[in-house]
Design a protein around this motif. Structure first.
Motif, PDB file in Angstrom:
ATOM      1  N   MET A   1      -2.252  14.366   1.670  1.00  0.00           N
ATOM      2  CA  MET A   1      -1.158  14.072   0.550  1.00  0.00           C
ATOM      3  C   MET A   1      -0.419  15.496   0.518  1.00  0.00           C
ATOM      4  O   MET A   1      -0.864  16.285   1.067  1.00  0.00           O
TER       5      MET A   1
ATOM      6  N   ALA B   1       0.963  -1.123   0.095  1.00  0.00           N
ATOM      7  CA  ALA B   1       0.114   0.041  -0.052  1.00  0.00           C
ATOM      8  C   ALA B   1       0.914   1.262  -0.114  1.00  0.00           C
ATOM      9  O   ALA B   1       1.988   1.146   0.498  1.00  0.00           O
ATOM     10  N   ALA B   2       0.359   2.278  -0.426  1.00  0.00           N
ATOM     11  CA  ALA B   2       1.081   3.578  -0.467  1.00  0.00           C
ATOM     12  C   ALA B   2       0.571   4.557   0.326  1.00  0.00           C
ATOM     13  O   ALA B   2      -0.544   4.776   0.494  1.00  0.00           O
ATOM     14  N   ASP B   3       1.791   5.099   1.315  1.00  0.00           N
ATOM     15  CA  ASP B   3       1.172   6.215   2.097  1.00  0.00           C
ATOM     16  C   ASP B   3       1.352   7.562   1.565  1.00  0.00           C
ATOM     17  O   ASP B   3       2.539   7.903   1.319  1.00  0.00           O
ATOM     18  N   THR B   4       0.381   8.234   1.140  1.00  0.00           N
ATOM     19  CA  THR B   4       0.377   9.530   0.657  1.00  0.00           C
ATOM     20  C   THR B   4       0.382  10.538   1.539  1.00  0.00           C
ATOM     21  O   THR B   4       0.699  11.826   1.175  1.00  0.00           O
TER      22      THR B   4
ATOM     23  N   ASP C   1       6.136   5.329   0.254  1.00  0.00           N
ATOM     24  CA  ASP C   1       5.920   6.660   0.733  1.00  0.00           C
ATOM     25  C   ASP C   1       6.479   7.752   0.074  1.00  0.00           C
ATOM     26  O   ASP C   1       7.089   7.399  -0.798  1.00  0.00           O
TER      27      ASP C   1
ATOM     28  N   ALA D   1      -1.786   7.872  -5.052  1.00  0.00           N
ATOM     29  CA  ALA D   1      -1.688   6.518  -4.486  1.00  0.00           C
ATOM     30  C   ALA D   1      -1.195   5.306  -5.633  1.00  0.00           C
ATOM     31  O   ALA D   1      -0.461   4.761  -5.359  1.00  0.00           O
ATOM     32  N   ASP D   2      -2.311   5.481  -6.544  1.00  0.00           N
ATOM     33  CA  ASP D   2      -2.061   4.343  -7.679  1.00  0.00           C
ATOM     34  C   ASP D   2      -0.636   4.636  -8.387  1.00  0.00           C
ATOM     35  O   ASP D   2       0.142   3.638  -8.597  1.00  0.00           O
TER      36      ASP D   2
ATOM     37  N   ARG E   1      -6.088  12.266  -4.872  1.00  0.00           N
ATOM     38  CA  ARG E   1      -5.480  11.335  -3.961  1.00  0.00           C
ATOM     39  C   ARG E   1      -5.301  10.014  -4.153  1.00  0.00           C
ATOM     40  O   ARG E   1      -4.230   9.321  -4.280  1.00  0.00           O
TER      41      ARG E   1
END
Length: 356
Positions: free
Chosen positions: A73, A56-59, A344, A334-335, A330
């Protein structure tokens, strides 16, 4: 529902008066710099990292020094004037969407609601300052921003005079009576008086703004407020160095969305030079032309801390979709981070970039 931020422009164009659409969409002169902002961003390529083990990406954007108390973000809603042109609730609606999305909102000197009412929405607010001829009004505006709880002063430094925006000239553009510069002493101004072949907004700027603002004025401002100062409108690394020496907390690399000097370099082309010049001594943000989460990732990979987003959010405001637009952005970020192998924002800064 829009699928990209660009979709909001056509949706807004369908509901706005043509002259209002032109006021927002237009640039200065032949709009060379306006077009260049997009061309230059589209030319930035990224080399994604693979097998990065990112689930998962932490924005989330976490910045020291009190400028941002944590954001969802690395995005700030750019300061933009007269938002009631787009929607009756104007700044109040967009500021509320920013608060709900967890991103800072920059209040314009030329907002069409008083800064206190906008800041009262409850989100993180910065105050953008145009340097006015009356220094007493400048000092009053800064004091009001402090009292209202704004966490930074964003000084726009690239508008000694307003760029010649030919769409407004051809439309003899003037503000409607119910849209005013609510923060100024005399909110009804030359901006409301239509004159054939002239921009009434430009006439107001010429009478209200101080064209000879200098570094000495910024030094004076530094003694009048303890809030962080962010200088918006820097493209030359030498000016960035001077800003750091002045004690600036941040720099916004910006050509005013192509609305000032036509022929100026694109903001993204200026970014690397400014990042090198400040050498991590202040925040560097990118403004002008951001239209997607991929653009945000491009900016981060080139060394920016965050971006400012302007026109797409005005188009979304016109169709009452500000929150939707911010959530779309956002999600796109993330994508893009997942596809680039970035867990991150720090990882985004290590991506390899190129030019198409």
């Amino acid at each position: 529902m829009a699928e990209t931020l660009n979709d909001y422009e056509s949706l807004a164009a369908a509901v706005l008066p043509a002259e209002t659409y032109d006021f927002v969409a237009g640039g200065s002169g032949s709009e060379t710099t306006l077009r260049r902002n997009r061309t230059a961003l589209d030319a930035v390529t990224l080399a994604p990292r693979v097998l990065a083990g990112v689930a998962a990406a932490d924005t989330g954007w976490r910045v020291p020094a009190g400028v941002v108390g944590g954001a969802s973000m690395p995005v700030v809603v750019a300061p933009m004037a007269y938002q009631r042109l787009l929607h009756p609730e104007g700044e109040l609606l967009l500021a509320r969407a920013a608060a709900e999305a967890g991103v800072p909102y920059a209040i314009s000197t030329l907002s069409s609601y008083p800064l206190e009412k906008i800041a009262g929405i409850g989100g993180q607010c910065w105050f953008q300052l145009y340097w006015l001829r009356d220094r007493g009004v400048v000092e009053s505006l800064v004091g009001r921003a402090e009292e209202a709880g704004c966490s930074a002063i964003v000084v726009t430094v690239d508008v000694p005079v307003m760029g010649r925006r030919l769409r407004d000239v051809r439309n003899s553009f003037a503000l409607p009576d119910d849209v005013v510069a609510a923060n100024l002493v005399d909110p009804v101004t030359e901006a409301h008086v239509g004159v054939p072949g002239l921009s009434a907004v430009a006439a107001h700027t010429a009478s209200a703004f101080e064209p000879a603002v200098s570094w000495q004025d910024l030094e004076w401002l530094r003694t009048r407020t303890g809030l962080p100062l962010i200088l918006k409108g820097i493209l030359d690394p030498r000016d960035a160095t001077r800003a750091v020496q002045l004690g600036a907390t941040g720099i916004v690399v910006s050509n005013h969305g192509g609305r000032q000097l036509d022929g100026a370099m694109s903001s993204v082309d200026a970014l690397a030079g400014v990042v090198d010049a400040v050498d991590n001594d202040c925040l560097v943000l990118l403004d002008s032309g951001i239209r997607s989460g991929t653009d945000v990732l491009r900016a981060l990979a080139l060394g920016a801390s965050a971006v400012l987003v302007g026109r797409p959010l005005l188009w979304a405001l016109a169709v009452d979709a500000c929150g939707e637009a911010l959530e779309l952005l956002r999600g796109e970020l993330a994508d893009a981070m997942m596809l680039a192998g970035c867990a991150d924002l720090a990882a985004a800064g290590w991506l390899t970039t190129g030019r198409a």
